[in-house]
Each structure stands twice: as structure tokens, then as C-alpha cells.
Design a protein around this motif. Sequence first.
Motif, PDB file in Angstrom:
ATOM      1  N   GLY A 294      -8.292  37.540 -24.119  1.00 36.51           N
ATOM      2  CA  GLY A 294      -9.037  37.282 -22.887  1.00 36.51           C
ATOM      3  C   GLY A 294      -8.206  36.767 -21.735  1.00 36.51           C
ATOM      4  O   GLY A 294      -8.730  36.515 -20.647  1.00 36.51           O
ATOM      5  N   ARG A 296      -6.078  38.240 -19.802  1.00 31.08           N
ATOM      6  CA  ARG A 296      -6.065  39.128 -18.627  1.00 31.08           C
ATOM      7  C   ARG A 296      -7.363  38.984 -17.840  1.00 31.08           C
ATOM      8  O   ARG A 296      -7.356  38.936 -16.602  1.00 31.08           O
ATOM      9  CB  ARG A 296      -5.857  40.577 -19.087  1.00 31.08           C
ATOM     10  CG  ARG A 296      -5.623  41.552 -17.940  1.00 31.08           C
ATOM     11  CD  ARG A 296      -5.362  42.955 -18.440  1.00 31.08           C
ATOM     12  NE  ARG A 296      -4.089  43.073 -19.122  1.00 31.08           N
ATOM     13  CZ  ARG A 296      -3.946  43.310 -20.422  1.00 31.08           C
ATOM     14  NH1 ARG A 296      -5.022  43.455 -21.196  1.00 31.08           N
ATOM     15  NH2 ARG A 296      -2.753  43.419 -20.963  1.00 31.08           N
ATOM     16  N   THR A 297      -8.473  38.907 -18.537  1.00 36.81           N
ATOM     17  CA  THR A 297      -9.766  38.721 -17.859  1.00 36.81           C
ATOM     18  C   THR A 297      -9.820  37.359 -17.169  1.00 36.81           C
ATOM     19  O   THR A 297     -10.335  37.227 -16.053  1.00 36.81           O
ATOM     20  CB  THR A 297     -10.921  38.848 -18.868  1.00 36.81           C
ATOM     21  OG1 THR A 297     -10.808  40.107 -19.537  1.00 36.81           O
ATOM     22  CG2 THR A 297     -12.265  38.764 -18.169  1.00 36.81           C
ATOM     23  N   ARG A 300      -7.959  37.676 -13.992  1.00 42.24           N
ATOM     24  CA  ARG A 300      -8.658  38.505 -13.010  1.00 42.24           C
ATOM     25  C   ARG A 300      -9.799  37.730 -12.358  1.00 42.24           C
ATOM     26  O   ARG A 300      -9.961  37.760 -11.134  1.00 42.24           O
ATOM     27  CB  ARG A 300      -9.209  39.771 -13.678  1.00 42.24           C
ATOM     28  CG  ARG A 300      -9.975  40.687 -12.709  1.00 42.24           C
ATOM     29  CD  ARG A 300     -10.634  41.847 -13.415  1.00 42.24           C
ATOM     30  NE  ARG A 300     -11.571  41.422 -14.458  1.00 42.24           N
ATOM     31  CZ  ARG A 300     -12.780  40.923 -14.207  1.00 42.24           C
ATOM     32  NH1 ARG A 300     -13.202  40.753 -12.953  1.00 42.24           N
ATOM     33  NH2 ARG A 300     -13.572  40.576 -15.193  1.00 42.24           N
ATOM     34  N   ALA A 322     -14.932  33.849 -20.742  1.00 37.09           N
ATOM     35  CA  ALA A 322     -14.336  35.141 -21.097  1.00 37.09           C
ATOM     36  C   ALA A 322     -13.310  34.972 -22.215  1.00 37.09           C
ATOM     37  O   ALA A 322     -13.213  35.809 -23.126  1.00 37.09           O
ATOM     38  CB  ALA A 322     -13.687  35.771 -19.869  1.00 37.09           C
TER      39      ALA A 322
END
Length: 337
Positions: A294, A296-297, A300, A322
Motif C-alpha cells: 500500500g 504507492r497508494t 498518491r 489504504a
Amino acid sequence: MDRRLSIAPMMDWTDRHCRAFHRALTSRALLYTEMVTAPAVIHGDRQRLLGFDPVEHPVALQLGGSDPDQLAEAARIGEAFGYDEINLNVGCPSDRVQSGRFGACLMREPSLVADCMAAIKAAVAVPGTVKCRIGVDDQDPLVSLFETVDACAAVGVEVFIVHARKAWLQGLSPKENRDVPPLDYGLVRRLKRERPHLSISINGGIASLDEAEAHLDASDGVRLDGVMLGRAAYHEPAILGQADRRLFGTGTPDVDAFTAIDRYRPYMAARLAEGVHLPAMTRHMLGLMHGRPGARTFRRILTVEAAGPGAGLEVVDRAVEAVREAEARMGPRTEAA
């Protein structure tokens, strides 16, 4: 002051929000401001340049300059703001710094550095310290480093943080100067061996707490006083959550990423209430979940959603959730960064 770990002054990175976030991970590391020039301190918006939250202590102000009178005045102002240390930058290699006759080019003028430090020490009661390179350009580091340290020690300076690389003022960019010149950790250890009465911390290329512990190891008869982490602490801040136990020997539990965010929340809430935009604070957290499902999420959400109008702590909550969901789904596997 216990200097076993400090976080390097880094332009555009170690602002007050970054320092408050790092303090949520380690209660013991010494934190540093970005470099602030002495004229800016004297003539600029002092609250904007120097303001900090009490949670940051111990925290040092790093000054740039080469005029002893200006530096003394700036140091007095910094001490009045409550900083625990005044540090002189004798290591930054940028063109702008060179044109102002401060930073790494001062390695060529050890007597001037000593004059600056004498003025700072006379102006304040808190420690006056030096962060330097081992030399610049074609200097012999064995000469340039010892001359700079000895000149400053002669006026009463006791604490030095040494970036174990030369700075090449011609031909390399500031970014290249952080990587290209070879590291000479042995020279820094020699400095401590031959000047055992001085406090010597080492900086440059140290990428993990394992490496920090290795530098603090005294099996060769040399006990360095501290390690300064730079980019590793910024890009993978979760490592700082182990620092109090591993480097300072405290009996406190390690601080995990979720706990650090919980600790940082009151600070973020207070700044949001003052009108600070969320991205100014969350940008320093982007590497916190490095290597976790998670991640990368998480990045972001904190990059994109935090920039929305009126974004608040609910964005941070979504980013955290996330990661929790990804870990529940995937287990403890790592995600490629």
C-alpha cells in the motif's frame, strides 16, 4: 547534549514541519534547521525563518555567512528564539553560497572560520558548532580538515560535524557533490583519534541504522561522538523509529509508522488551524511506508488528495487506511517503491 544521532540540515527539506514529523519518530535525535543566512535572519521575516514548535527540542539553527559581526547578531537572535545550538555551515557547495563567500569555500580560509566562530561563541551561551567538509577542490584533506578544526578549537569550539567528502566547487553540481567525491571515513576517525578532546560526528553516505551503529563502534579504539543522517532519514523516515533504542539505548519501544502519524496529528491539526496547507506537512511523510504493502497508494493520496482545496486530516486517515487494507490483504510482503 547527546549527539549520537542527528538529522542533517537539508535545504527545502528540514523545515519546521519536517522536524516536527521526525520528532514523532525519535525523541532523542538532534534536529537541524535548513541553512539560513545571517543577513536573512537579521533583515528578514524572523518568525517565518526561525519559528519552530517546542516539540522539536533539541533543535539547532544552522547559519550561513562569513561576516563575524553579522553571524554574532544572527546567533543572538537564534538563541533568543530558543534554539539549543548555533551551527556554522562550512560545507555547502552551491554557486549561490560561493558567491556569498560562505559554505564550503570557507574551507580555504580557516582563520576566517575561526573568527566567525569566536564571534558566535562570544554572542551566545548555547554551543557554537561547525559542520564542514574535509576540503575543497585540490586541497589535501589531511591539511584542510585539521587546519579548519584546529583554528576553531583554538577559539573554544568543541563540536564538529564532518561530511567525509571533499566539495568540488568547480565542475560538479551541488547534487553531484553529495555523491561523486569519494568518502574518506578513515580521515574522520583519524581526526577523532588525534583530537580526542573534541566532539566529532560523521556525516555523508550513511544509509541505515546498521551503518550508523558501525560508525559508532569503537573496536578500533576510536569512539566517534555521533552520526548525522541526511537523505536516508528523509526518504525512509521509518528507520528513525528504532533510533532511540538502537543508538541511544533507551528502554522505550520502537515507534512504528502508524504511531508516528498519531503523534504528528496534533501538530498537523494546530498548523491547519493556523492556515498552513496540508501538503506542506504531508510531503515529508511520503517515504514513511517505504517497502510496505500500500505504500504507492499512500504516497498518491498524500500527494494528490492533500493538494485539494480545504484538505484536512481525513486525507491522512485515508492514506493510512489504504496501507492497513493492503497489509490485511497481502500480509507483510513488501511493495516495490
